[in-house]
Design a protein around this motif. Sequence first.
Motif, short mmCIF file in Angstrom:
data_model
loop_
_atom_site.label_atom_id
_atom_site.label_comp_id
_atom_site.label_asym_id
_atom_site.label_seq_id
_atom_site.Cartn_x
_atom_site.Cartn_y
_atom_site.Cartn_z
N TYR A 18 0.75 -1.20 -0.08
CA TYR A 18 -0.07 0.15 0.05
C TYR A 18 1.01 1.03 0.11
O TYR A 18 2.35 1.20 0.23
N ARG A 19 0.08 2.22 -0.26
CA ARG A 19 0.85 3.59 -0.05
C ARG A 19 0.27 4.39 0.89
O ARG A 19 -1.18 4.33 0.94
N ARG A 32 -2.54 -0.86 -3.36
CA ARG A 32 -1.99 -0.88 -4.80
C ARG A 32 -2.91 -2.20 -5.45
O ARG A 32 -3.13 -3.04 -4.80
#
Length: 158
Positions: A18-19, A32
Amino acid sequence: RIVIPAIFLDAPVLPVGYRDIEVNGQVYHQWRVPAEFAAGWQDTSALLGVPGNTVLNGHHNAYGMVFENLVELRVGDQIQVFAGEWEYRYEVAVKMLLPERYQTLEARMENARWLEQSTDERLTLVTCWPAESNTHRVIIVALPVGAPVHHPADAAGQ
């Protein structure tokens, strides 16, 4: 890999991370999604075959459209997920179509709760819907059926 006979799906599964994004001074995780024909295993979700929520995501209208027909699944449909020499079998228990776009942050966070860890063993699949607007999330929750099946590689390594 993931196989869903009811929608003629046979696709690889890739780990995804993830971001962090910031909204009104608070940091949230945004997962993502593979930019190819593959489902993404959210790498902080559970491993197959153990208590917890194994979460797979995928695009439905771009990048290979791996989950293009996920919305067509019905309660009772079968899902197989393969990891190495092991096959894990699941049955769809819950299908949801949740409003996402134009919803409050609180409503979107409530939708995201389906992706959190659980104390039971489950498989959760998620994608956007419909193709023209992506205003909703399709959430499929499937529960294990039977014990994992071992498929040892043959002498040729296949």
